[in-house]
Design a protein around this motif. Structure first.
Motif, mmCIF file in Angstrom:
data_model
loop_
_atom_site.group_PDB
_atom_site.id
_atom_site.type_symbol
_atom_site.label_atom_id
_atom_site.label_comp_id
_atom_site.label_asym_id
_atom_site.label_seq_id
_atom_site.Cartn_x
_atom_site.Cartn_y
_atom_site.Cartn_z
ATOM 1 N N ALA A 182 0.815 -1.255 -0.048
ATOM 2 C CA ALA A 182 -0.194 -0.026 0.035
ATOM 3 C C ALA A 182 0.880 1.304 -0.047
ATOM 4 N N ALA A 183 0.335 2.424 -0.357
ATOM 5 C CA ALA A 183 0.898 3.668 -0.335
ATOM 6 C C ALA A 183 -0.009 4.715 -0.020
ATOM 7 N N ILE A 184 0.718 6.020 0.147
ATOM 8 C CA ILE A 184 -0.041 7.089 0.450
ATOM 9 C C ILE A 184 0.839 8.273 0.083
ATOM 10 N N ASN A 185 0.011 9.341 -0.569
ATOM 11 C CA ASN A 185 0.609 10.604 -0.824
ATOM 12 C C ASN A 185 0.991 11.515 0.623
ATOM 13 N N ARG A 186 1.583 12.534 0.293
ATOM 14 C CA ARG A 186 2.006 13.379 1.345
ATOM 15 C C ARG A 186 0.917 13.680 2.286
ATOM 16 N N SER A 187 0.060 13.891 1.817
ATOM 17 C CA SER A 187 -1.433 14.556 2.466
ATOM 18 C C SER A 187 -2.149 13.672 3.295
ATOM 19 N N GLY A 188 -2.310 12.285 2.666
ATOM 20 C CA GLY A 188 -2.888 11.275 3.001
ATOM 21 C C GLY A 188 -4.206 11.192 2.306
ATOM 22 N N GLY A 189 -4.458 12.230 1.318
ATOM 23 C CA GLY A 189 -5.640 12.091 0.336
ATOM 24 C C GLY A 189 -5.525 11.291 -0.760
ATOM 25 N N ILE A 190 -4.471 10.559 -0.941
ATOM 26 C CA ILE A 190 -4.381 9.641 -1.982
ATOM 27 C C ILE A 190 -3.790 8.374 -1.745
ATOM 28 N N THR A 191 -4.317 7.271 -1.892
ATOM 29 C CA THR A 191 -3.832 6.041 -1.579
ATOM 30 C C THR A 191 -3.898 5.072 -2.754
ATOM 31 N N ASN A 192 -3.114 3.743 -2.706
ATOM 32 C CA ASN A 192 -2.855 2.991 -3.764
ATOM 33 C C ASN A 192 -2.549 1.614 -2.920
ATOM 34 N N LEU B 76 3.193 16.531 -3.866
ATOM 35 C CA LEU B 76 1.899 16.569 -3.050
ATOM 36 C C LEU B 76 1.131 15.177 -3.783
ATOM 37 N N SER B 77 1.087 15.011 -5.148
ATOM 38 C CA SER B 77 0.008 14.249 -5.661
ATOM 39 C C SER B 77 0.454 12.797 -5.908
ATOM 40 N N ARG B 78 1.698 12.568 -5.453
ATOM 41 C CA ARG B 78 2.249 11.407 -6.042
ATOM 42 C C ARG B 78 2.134 10.250 -4.801
ATOM 43 N N VAL B 79 1.866 8.954 -5.468
ATOM 44 C CA VAL B 79 2.027 8.033 -4.524
ATOM 45 C C VAL B 79 3.073 6.972 -5.168
ATOM 46 N N LEU B 80 3.879 6.348 -4.566
ATOM 47 C CA LEU B 80 5.119 5.540 -5.041
ATOM 48 C C LEU B 80 4.632 4.155 -4.703
ATOM 49 N N VAL B 81 4.757 3.166 -5.827
ATOM 50 C CA VAL B 81 4.338 1.762 -5.659
ATOM 51 C C VAL B 81 5.312 0.598 -5.946
ATOM 52 N N THR B 82 6.607 1.439 -6.392
ATOM 53 C CA THR B 82 7.810 0.252 -6.618
ATOM 54 C C THR B 82 8.972 0.528 -5.732
ATOM 55 N N GLU B 83 9.576 -0.352 -5.102
ATOM 56 C CA GLU B 83 10.632 -0.643 -4.263
ATOM 57 C C GLU B 83 11.488 0.349 -4.635
ATOM 58 N N PRO B 84 12.125 0.306 -5.845
ATOM 59 C CA PRO B 84 13.132 1.275 -6.312
ATOM 60 C C PRO B 84 12.701 2.849 -5.988
ATOM 61 N N ASP B 85 11.448 3.247 -5.989
ATOM 62 C CA ASP B 85 11.165 4.547 -5.801
ATOM 63 C C ASP B 85 11.599 4.948 -4.387
ATOM 64 N N TYR B 86 11.434 4.044 -3.733
ATOM 65 C CA TYR B 86 11.821 4.576 -2.025
ATOM 66 C C TYR B 86 13.279 4.578 -1.635
ATOM 67 N N VAL B 87 13.432 5.539 -0.961
ATOM 68 C CA VAL B 87 14.835 5.797 -0.148
ATOM 69 C C VAL B 87 15.180 5.681 1.255
ATOM 70 N N TYR B 88 14.087 5.675 2.094
ATOM 71 C CA TYR B 88 13.984 5.426 3.412
ATOM 72 C C TYR B 88 13.266 4.135 3.697
ATOM 73 N N TRP B 89 13.743 3.147 4.693
ATOM 74 C CA TRP B 89 13.285 2.011 4.751
ATOM 75 C C TRP B 89 13.375 1.808 6.477
ATOM 76 N N GLY B 90 12.219 1.225 7.028
ATOM 77 C CA GLY B 90 12.256 0.777 8.253
ATOM 78 C C GLY B 90 12.764 -0.395 8.218
ATOM 79 N N GLN B 91 13.036 -1.101 9.731
ATOM 80 C CA GLN B 91 13.692 -2.417 9.843
ATOM 81 C C GLN B 91 12.626 -3.625 9.582
ATOM 82 N N GLY B 92 11.340 -3.512 9.635
ATOM 83 C CA GLY B 92 10.467 -4.589 9.243
ATOM 84 C C GLY B 92 9.947 -4.841 10.672
ATOM 85 N N THR B 93 8.622 -5.440 10.463
ATOM 86 C CA THR B 93 8.039 -5.935 11.542
ATOM 87 C C THR B 93 7.305 -7.442 11.375
ATOM 88 N N GLN B 94 7.435 -8.319 12.096
ATOM 89 C CA GLN B 94 7.023 -9.920 11.628
ATOM 90 C C GLN B 94 5.481 -9.766 11.883
#
Length: 125
Positions: free
Chosen positions: A48-58, A102-120
């Motif tokens: 799932a993805a969400i834009n900066r404002s929270g108004g757009i999701t995918n 503002l309007s962009r949602v990012l849906v592919t892994e290479p789009d992202y720069v920052y990553w959390g450590q993961g939760t099981q």
């Protein structure tokens, strides 16, 4: 931006969990955010993805109508509400972020720069 994902755990099929991802730094509100998941031996997949404002999701087709992504910019946190969980939802869940327009949602892994450590998340049948 540093991301810390938490909220995973063991749940029975049909149950619910809410994952949270807390961000440090002052640029969270300028970041599009997303959730991905990975199971052993498989590539990380978009959830799932969400834009900066929270108004757009995918959402990935596999979780549409089941998961809901949201964010609270005042708390620097993005959430993933997961309902009607199935054993196939078992995975390590990662949050991710990147500064975006503002309007962009990012849906592919290479789009992202920052990553959390993961939760099981483990869903028992």
């Amino acid at each position: 931006v540093q991301l810390q994902a938490y909220g995973g755990g063991l749940v029975q099929a049909g149950g619910s969990l809410r994952l949270s991802c807390a961000a440090s730094g002052r640029t969270f509100s300028r970041c599009a955010m997303g959730w991905f998941r990975q199971t052993p031996g498989k590539e990380r997949e978009f959830v799932a993805a969400i834009n900066r404002s929270g108004g757009i999701t995918n959402y990935a087709d596999s979780v549409k109508g089941q998961f809901t992504i949201s964010r609270d910019n005042a708390k620097n946190t993005v959430y993933l509400q997961m309902n009607s969980l199935k054993p196939e939802d078992t995975a390590v869940y990662y949050c991710a972020g990147k500064e975006a327009i503002l309007s962009r949602v990012l849906v592919t892994e290479p789009d992202y720069v920052y990553w959390g450590q993961g939760t099981q998340v483990t869903v028992s049948s």
